[in-house]
Write a protein that holds these residues in place. Structure first.
Motif, PDB file in Angstrom:
ATOM      1  N   LEU A  26       1.079  -1.265  -0.064  1.00 17.97           N
ATOM      2  CA  LEU A  26       0.085   0.141  -0.301  1.00 17.97           C
ATOM      3  C   LEU A  26       0.722   0.716   0.199  1.00 17.97           C
ATOM      4  O   LEU A  26       1.652   1.412   0.562  1.00 17.97           O
ATOM      5  CB  LEU A  26      -0.614  -0.125   1.327  1.00 17.97           C
ATOM      6  CG  LEU A  26      -1.682   1.106   1.488  1.00 17.97           C
ATOM      7  CD1 LEU A  26      -2.395   1.563  -0.126  1.00 17.97           C
ATOM      8  CD2 LEU A  26      -2.377   1.075   2.777  1.00 17.97           C
ATOM      9  N   VAL A  27       0.832   1.795  -1.253  1.00 16.79           N
ATOM     10  CA  VAL A  27       1.412   3.186  -0.990  1.00 16.79           C
ATOM     11  C   VAL A  27       0.342   3.953  -1.738  1.00 16.79           C
ATOM     12  O   VAL A  27      -0.188   3.960  -2.510  1.00 16.79           O
ATOM     13  CB  VAL A  27       2.713   3.068  -2.822  1.00 16.79           C
ATOM     14  CG1 VAL A  27       3.275   4.587  -2.741  1.00 16.79           C
ATOM     15  CG2 VAL A  27       3.808   2.095  -1.812  1.00 16.79           C
ATOM     16  N   VAL A  28       0.757   5.291  -0.898  1.00 15.73           N
ATOM     17  CA  VAL A  28      -0.468   6.693  -0.625  1.00 15.73           C
ATOM     18  C   VAL A  28       0.200   7.556  -1.531  1.00 15.73           C
ATOM     19  O   VAL A  28       1.037   8.264  -0.871  1.00 15.73           O
ATOM     20  CB  VAL A  28      -0.940   6.884   0.802  1.00 15.73           C
ATOM     21  CG1 VAL A  28      -1.839   8.364   0.609  1.00 15.73           C
ATOM     22  CG2 VAL A  28      -1.683   5.765   1.649  1.00 15.73           C
ATOM     23  N   ALA A  29      -0.070   7.816  -2.595  1.00 17.63           N
ATOM     24  CA  ALA A  29      -0.269   9.163  -3.164  1.00 17.63           C
ATOM     25  C   ALA A  29      -0.475  10.699  -2.990  1.00 17.63           C
ATOM     26  O   ALA A  29      -1.896   9.842  -2.257  1.00 17.63           O
ATOM     27  CB  ALA A  29      -0.364   8.853  -4.885  1.00 17.63           C
ATOM     28  N   GLY A  30       0.504  11.461  -2.740  1.00 13.60           N
ATOM     29  CA  GLY A  30      -0.366  12.548  -2.503  1.00 13.60           C
ATOM     30  C   GLY A  30      -0.326  13.200  -3.146  1.00 13.60           C
ATOM     31  O   GLY A  30      -0.157  13.299  -4.573  1.00 13.60           O
ATOM     32  N   PRO A  31      -0.280  15.265  -3.356  1.00 12.62           N
ATOM     33  CA  PRO A  31      -0.275  15.593  -4.460  1.00 12.62           C
ATOM     34  C   PRO A  31       1.819  16.017  -5.095  1.00 12.62           C
ATOM     35  O   PRO A  31       1.839  15.584  -4.542  1.00 12.62           O
ATOM     36  CB  PRO A  31      -0.383  17.199  -3.953  1.00 12.62           C
ATOM     37  CG  PRO A  31       0.015  17.205  -2.784  1.00 12.62           C
ATOM     38  CD  PRO A  31      -0.865  15.448  -2.232  1.00 12.62           C
ATOM     39  N   ALA A  32       1.760  16.354  -6.362  1.00 13.04           N
ATOM     40  CA  ALA A  32       3.011  16.110  -6.372  1.00 13.04           C
ATOM     41  C   ALA A  32       3.896  17.405  -6.206  1.00 13.04           C
ATOM     42  O   ALA A  32       3.491  18.309  -6.088  1.00 13.04           O
ATOM     43  CB  ALA A  32       2.953  16.580  -8.507  1.00 13.04           C
ATOM     44  N   PRO A  33       4.729  16.380  -5.683  1.00 10.97           N
ATOM     45  CA  PRO A  33       5.891  17.818  -4.844  1.00 10.97           C
ATOM     46  C   PRO A  33       6.128  18.973  -5.823  1.00 10.97           C
ATOM     47  O   PRO A  33       6.424  18.204  -6.933  1.00 10.97           O
ATOM     48  CB  PRO A  33       6.956  16.675  -4.519  1.00 10.97           C
ATOM     49  CG  PRO A  33       6.024  15.208  -5.549  1.00 10.97           C
ATOM     50  CD  PRO A  33       5.502  15.015  -5.802  1.00 10.97           C
ATOM     51  N   PRO A  34       6.496  19.954  -5.839  1.00 11.30           N
ATOM     52  CA  PRO A  34       7.099  20.534  -6.142  1.00 11.30           C
ATOM     53  C   PRO A  34       8.531  20.429  -6.294  1.00 11.30           C
ATOM     54  O   PRO A  34       8.610  19.396  -6.303  1.00 11.30           O
ATOM     55  CB  PRO A  34       7.544  21.662  -5.692  1.00 11.30           C
ATOM     56  CG  PRO A  34       7.124  21.569  -3.741  1.00 11.30           C
ATOM     57  CD  PRO A  34       6.943  19.907  -3.608  1.00 11.30           C
TER      58      PRO A  34
END
Length: 173
Positions: free
Chosen positions: A102-110
């Motif tokens: 399980l890998v949770v994706a967040g918003p694309a990092p800068p």
């Protein structure tokens, strides 16, 4: 103590069966983009200041994005682990994701600040050369200025542009 390299499948099994502690050694910007829930965060850049009390009765598994940084920092990580059974995930987060962890994706990092500085330097240099060819040869001085800036940065190890970019709102956390 030395760290042993294990496969992502072994790491997943250990996290489920042995209640292993997973430690993410990537930088905060990277972790914001994707992470394994329940993992601890200890960026390699803060490793020297770390005063973690790792449990000696639980296996500890370190990971980065692809395993390269954890392998390069095996010595300091092993010292941090002390008496704990400690491992590095071969292939890092990419491999954990591939095997179904399980890998949770967040918003694309800068973009990393260094990459931002490279884009700024490249755009200024290219813009100076193009403007020098199309508008006025005096614009070639812009490319020379960027070259001088990069030379100064390389010789001194300091970069005012990096500091300025790091202070921008999109880079603050």
């Amino acid at each position: 103590m030395s760290l042993h390299t294990i496969s992502a499948e072994q790491a997943v099994a250990m996290m489920q069966g042995d209640d292993a502690l997973l430690i993410d050694v990537r930088e905060a910007q990277e972790r914001a983009g994707a992470f394994v829930p329940g993992s601890e965060h200890l960026p390699l850049t803060r490793l020297c200041a770390a005063r973690l009390a790792l449990p000696a009765d639980r296996p500890v598994i370190f990971h980065c994005v692809n395993g390269v940084r954890t392998a390069a920092a095996a010595g300091p990580l092993a010292a941090l682990a002390r008496d704990a059974e400690a491992y590095i995930v071969r292939g890092g987060l990419e491999e954990l994701r591939r095997v179904g962890a399980l890998v949770v994706a967040g918003p694309a990092p800068p973009w990393q600040v260094m990459r931002q500085a490279q884009v700024v330097a490249g755009a200024l240099a290219l813009g100076g050369v193009v403007a020098g060819a199309l508008v006025d040869p005096a614009f070639d001085a812009l490319a020379a200025l960027v070259g001088g800036w990069l030379l100064f940065t390389g010789l001194t190890g300091t970069c005012p542009v990096l500091r300025a970019l790091a202070a921008m709102p999109w880079n603050r956390q």
